[in-house]
Design an enzyme around this catalytic site. Structure first.
Site, PDB file in Angstrom:
ATOM      1  N   LYS A   1       0.887  -1.174   0.000  1.00  0.00           N
ATOM      2  CA  LYS A   1       0.000   0.000   0.000  1.00  0.00           C
ATOM      3  C   LYS A   1       0.916   1.212   0.000  1.00  0.00           C
ATOM      4  CE  LYS A   1      -1.923   2.928   2.041  1.00  0.00           C
ATOM      5  NZ  LYS A   1      -1.660   4.330   1.687  1.00  0.00           N
TER       6      LYS A   1
ATOM      7  N   GLU B   1       9.656   1.568  10.890  1.00  0.00           N
ATOM      8  CA  GLU B   1      10.652   2.609  10.624  1.00  0.00           C
ATOM      9  C   GLU B   1       9.904   3.929  10.662  1.00  0.00           C
ATOM     10  OE1 GLU B   1      12.568   1.362   6.967  1.00  0.00           O
ATOM     11  OE2 GLU B   1      13.771  -0.082   8.069  1.00  0.00           O
TER      12      GLU B   1
HETATM   13  P1  NAD Z   1       2.268   8.481   7.348  1.00  0.00           P
HETATM   14  O1  NAD Z   1       2.433   7.742   8.611  1.00  0.00           O
HETATM   15  O2  NAD Z   1       1.268   9.570   7.282  1.00  0.00           O
HETATM   16  O3  NAD Z   1       1.876   7.481   6.171  1.00  0.00           O
HETATM   17  C1  NAD Z   1       2.682   6.370   5.842  1.00  0.00           C
HETATM   18  C2  NAD Z   1       1.815   5.310   5.197  1.00  0.00           C
HETATM   19  O4  NAD Z   1       0.892   4.800   6.160  1.00  0.00           O
HETATM   20  C3  NAD Z   1       0.964   5.812   4.033  1.00  0.00           C
HETATM   21  O5  NAD Z   1       0.943   4.828   3.035  1.00  0.00           O
HETATM   22  C4  NAD Z   1      -0.406   5.975   4.673  1.00  0.00           C
HETATM   23  O6  NAD Z   1      -1.481   5.888   3.767  1.00  0.00           O
HETATM   24  C5  NAD Z   1      -0.411   4.796   5.626  1.00  0.00           C
HETATM   25  N1  NAD Z   1      -1.362   4.923   6.730  1.00  0.00           N
HETATM   26  C6  NAD Z   1      -1.764   6.043   7.383  1.00  0.00           C
HETATM   27  N2  NAD Z   1      -2.634   5.729   8.368  1.00  0.00           N
HETATM   28  C7  NAD Z   1      -2.784   4.381   8.344  1.00  0.00           C
HETATM   29  C8  NAD Z   1      -3.570   3.459   9.111  1.00  0.00           C
HETATM   30  N3  NAD Z   1      -4.360   3.866  10.100  1.00  0.00           N
HETATM   31  N4  NAD Z   1      -3.476   2.157   8.802  1.00  0.00           N
HETATM   32  C9  NAD Z   1      -2.678   1.717   7.811  1.00  0.00           C
HETATM   33  N5  NAD Z   1      -1.932   2.548   7.037  1.00  0.00           N
HETATM   34  C10 NAD Z   1      -1.981   3.866   7.312  1.00  0.00           C
HETATM   35  O7  NAD Z   1       3.718   8.994   6.959  1.00  0.00           O
HETATM   36  P2  NAD Z   1       4.119   9.911   5.715  1.00  0.00           P
HETATM   37  O8  NAD Z   1       3.601  11.288   5.987  1.00  0.00           O
HETATM   38  O9  NAD Z   1       3.746   9.227   4.456  1.00  0.00           O
HETATM   39  O10 NAD Z   1       5.724   9.902   5.799  1.00  0.00           O
HETATM   40  C11 NAD Z   1       6.463  10.803   6.568  1.00  0.00           C
HETATM   41  C12 NAD Z   1       6.889  10.169   7.872  1.00  0.00           C
HETATM   42  O11 NAD Z   1       7.626   8.992   7.593  1.00  0.00           O
HETATM   43  C13 NAD Z   1       7.815  11.025   8.703  1.00  0.00           C
HETATM   44  O12 NAD Z   1       7.457  10.933  10.050  1.00  0.00           O
HETATM   45  C14 NAD Z   1       9.181  10.390   8.494  1.00  0.00           C
HETATM   46  O13 NAD Z   1      10.114  10.608   9.524  1.00  0.00           O
HETATM   47  C15 NAD Z   1       8.812   8.963   8.373  1.00  0.00           C
HETATM   48  N6  NAD Z   1       9.838   8.199   7.677  1.00  0.00           N
HETATM   49  C16 NAD Z   1      10.605   7.312   8.390  1.00  0.00           C
HETATM   50  C17 NAD Z   1      11.623   6.602   7.758  1.00  0.00           C
HETATM   51  C18 NAD Z   1      12.493   5.630   8.510  1.00  0.00           C
HETATM   52  O14 NAD Z   1      13.163   4.852   7.867  1.00  0.00           O
HETATM   53  N7  NAD Z   1      12.521   5.649   9.835  1.00  0.00           N
HETATM   54  C19 NAD Z   1      11.831   6.789   6.396  1.00  0.00           C
HETATM   55  C20 NAD Z   1      11.038   7.704   5.711  1.00  0.00           C
HETATM   56  C21 NAD Z   1      10.037   8.387   6.356  1.00  0.00           C
END
Ligand code: NAD
Length: 488
Positions: free
Chosen positions: A180, A256
């Site tokens: 997803k 992550e």
């Molecule tokens: P997000 O958590 O908003 O979304 C990530 C994914 O989760 C998306 O595909 C989203 O649709 C899905 N999602 C959201 N709510 C969900 C739920 N309730 N159930 C299942 N899936 C759900 O994150 P984002 O805004 O896409 O990315 C930015 C964040 O990611 C920042 O906090 C960044 O630090 C983090 N990040 C971490 C790493 C790492 O390796 N630690 C790498 C890249 C980004």
């Protein structure tokens, strides 16, 4: 520009599905619509998980490791052959400069398949000889089998790179996946479906469902009882929700998550190197890198010089659309994220920051005026408890604070809920190791940043994540380790 129609990829076929729901994706460059995406409902998620299960016990499960590895190498080669299409799709979705995506996102996407095709062929398991009272003994042999159907939930900041970082090892280990991707960036994940078919990866091994999190494909997938494990990259808050979902059925998770990473500059650093590295760690990908630096701590004797020179370099950044050859910074991912970052710019002023550079929206001219642009921004003078210093902003900005001693800077760095990465700048190698050992993070760089050896462990401490991926560490998550005990 024509609007692309993006479908789910289930059991080797592109399908609109039954949900009848679609949503638009806009490019952050000028906010125009670039794609219409078919959202997956419960029925599409069910179909994708079923296809993945069938492929796991069927054609994928009966392949030898060599056969699987060969196919994954073929996938990597095909990404290389279709490099331009992947590059265009990634830049369209994210607005990032072509120069960046062509050096990082797409090549690393291909490398993730090659790397894990190799790891799985070359990683031994343990074996122990056991003495028994009857004198004949026994041998124990570790055996790694696939875990099953893996749900891959990925973010928008490095869409292809971060998704393949999970899909590569998952498939190498013999699992099948349902991915997803972020609702903001569906293009390259979908394109990879075409590549899988072209390379002869059996139907059902790689599936893609599109949609959002709550009440949509993300939640349906992570709650699905036939999903054996979930690997997630994204915000900590989302990770917590998914972990709760995974608790039903005791399914394994790899998390992550977010970061609020510190950069530490000692007076004995090579200042040019520290400035060059900090420019990248703060501003690359418009600051939307989980490993990026938003808190800088600089030893007092070089503080003024460092702030002045960093501001001069940042003022020279060229903002522009992906096809602008001079651009080294693009927009944020969306208008929504622009609003969030700008709210922190406002908050910084309210919390009493001195704005050294930026702090607003740049004038990009009438064509790009609707894009999600923000200025590269540097602050000083905030209190250690300011929200701007404690919370992840995920934008092209940092606060810089002076420090006096090693102990002080270690305490300041660790005084945060997150623990993903840090970058330490010093020419004193004893100090580098001493400080790196005391910082609560998953990754500590010394005199570098984002220098990734894919064989090494990657992950976060504290609220930045759970578990490690990378090299053999990925096998810990993507395989079920069984002990076979044979009485002789
Ligand atoms: P997000 O958590 O908003 O979304 C990530 C994914 O989760 C998306 O595909 C989203 O649709 C899905 N999602 C959201 N709510 C969900 C739920 N309730 N159930 C299942 N899936 C759900 O994150 P984002 O805004 O896409 O990315 C930015 C964040 O990611 C920042 O906090 C960044 O630090 C983090 N990040 C971490 C790493 C790492 O390796 N630690 C790498 C890249 C980004």
């Amino acid at each position: 520009m024509s609007i692309r129609v993006i479908k789910n990829f289930i059991n080797g076929e592109f399908t609109a599905g039954e949900s009848g729901k679609t949503y638009d994706v806009r490019t952050p460059v000028d906010n125009s619509i670039i794609a219409e995406v078919h959202e997956a409902g419960q029925a599409e998620v069910d179909a994708a998980v079923l296809a993945a299960r069938d492929a796991m016990v069927g054609p994928w499960g009966s392949m030898t490791v060599d056969q699987r590895s060969a196919l994954l190498n073929k996938v990597a080669d095909r990404i290389d052959e279709r490099f331009e299409e992947f590059l265009e799709a990634e830049c369209l979705d994210t607005g990032k400069p072509r120069s960046l995506a062509s050096h990082i996102d797409i090549p690393r996407g291909a490398a993730n398949f090659r790397m894990f095709a190799d790891v799985i062929k070359n990683t031994p398991t343990e074996s122990f000889r056991l003495d028994t009272p009857d004198g004949t003994g026994a041998v124990n042999i570790g055996h790694r089998g696939p875990k099953g159907v893996i749900a891959v939930i990925s973010p928008w900041n490095l869409p292809l790179l971060l998704m393949t970082w999970k899909v590569g090892p998952a498939l190498a280990c013999g699992n099948t996946v349902v991915v997803k991707p972020s609702e903001e960036t569906p293009l390259t994940t979908t394109l990879l479906g075409e590549v899988m078919n072209e390379c002869g990866v059996p139907a059902g091994v790689y599936n893609v469902v599109h949609g959002f999190g709550p009440d949509s494909a993300g939640a349906f997938l992570t709650a699905h009882p036939d999903v054996d494990a979930i690997t997630f990259t994204g915000e900590t808050r989302t990770g917590e929700i998914i972990t709760q979902s995974a608790a039903i059925g005791l399914r394994d998770v790899s998390m992550e998550c977010g970061g609020k990473n510190a950069g530490i500059v000692f007076a004995d650093c090579d200042m040019d190197k520290a400035l060059e590295g900090t420019m990248r760690s703060v501003f690359v990908n418009c600051g939307q890198v989980c490993l990026g630096t938003e808190r800088m701590y600089v030893e007092r004797s070089i503080f003024d010089e460092f702030v002045r020179r960093l501001a001069e370099l940042a003022a020279d950044l060229t903002l522009g659309a992906p096809d602008n050859p001079d651009a080294n910074m693009g927009p944020l991912i969306s208008k929504e994220h622009q609003e969030k970052v700008l709210s922190y710019y406002k908050l910084a002023a309210e919390e009493g920051a001195t704005v050294v550079l930026g702090g607003g929206v740049p004038d990009m001219g009438s064509e790009l005026a609707d894009g999600a642009w923000v200025e590269p921004t540097i602050w000083t003078g905030l209190d250690d408890n300011a929200r701007v210093i404690r919370e992840e902003i995920f934008g092209p900005c940092c606060h810089i604070r002076p420090f006096d001693t090693e102990q002080e800077v270690i305490a300041l760095t660790n005084d945060n809920d997150y623990g993903l990465a840090t970058a330490i700048w010093t020419e004193n190698s004893g100090r580098a190791i001493r400080v790196a050992e005391k910082i609560d993070v998953g990754i500590a760089w010394v005199n570098s940043w984002f220098l990734r050896d894919l064989r090494t462990a990657f992950g976060g401490a504290k609220q930045s994540g759970m578990g490690r991926e990378g090299g053999v560490h990925s096998l810990e998550f993507y395989t079920e380790l069984k002990n076979i005990c044979i009485k002789l």
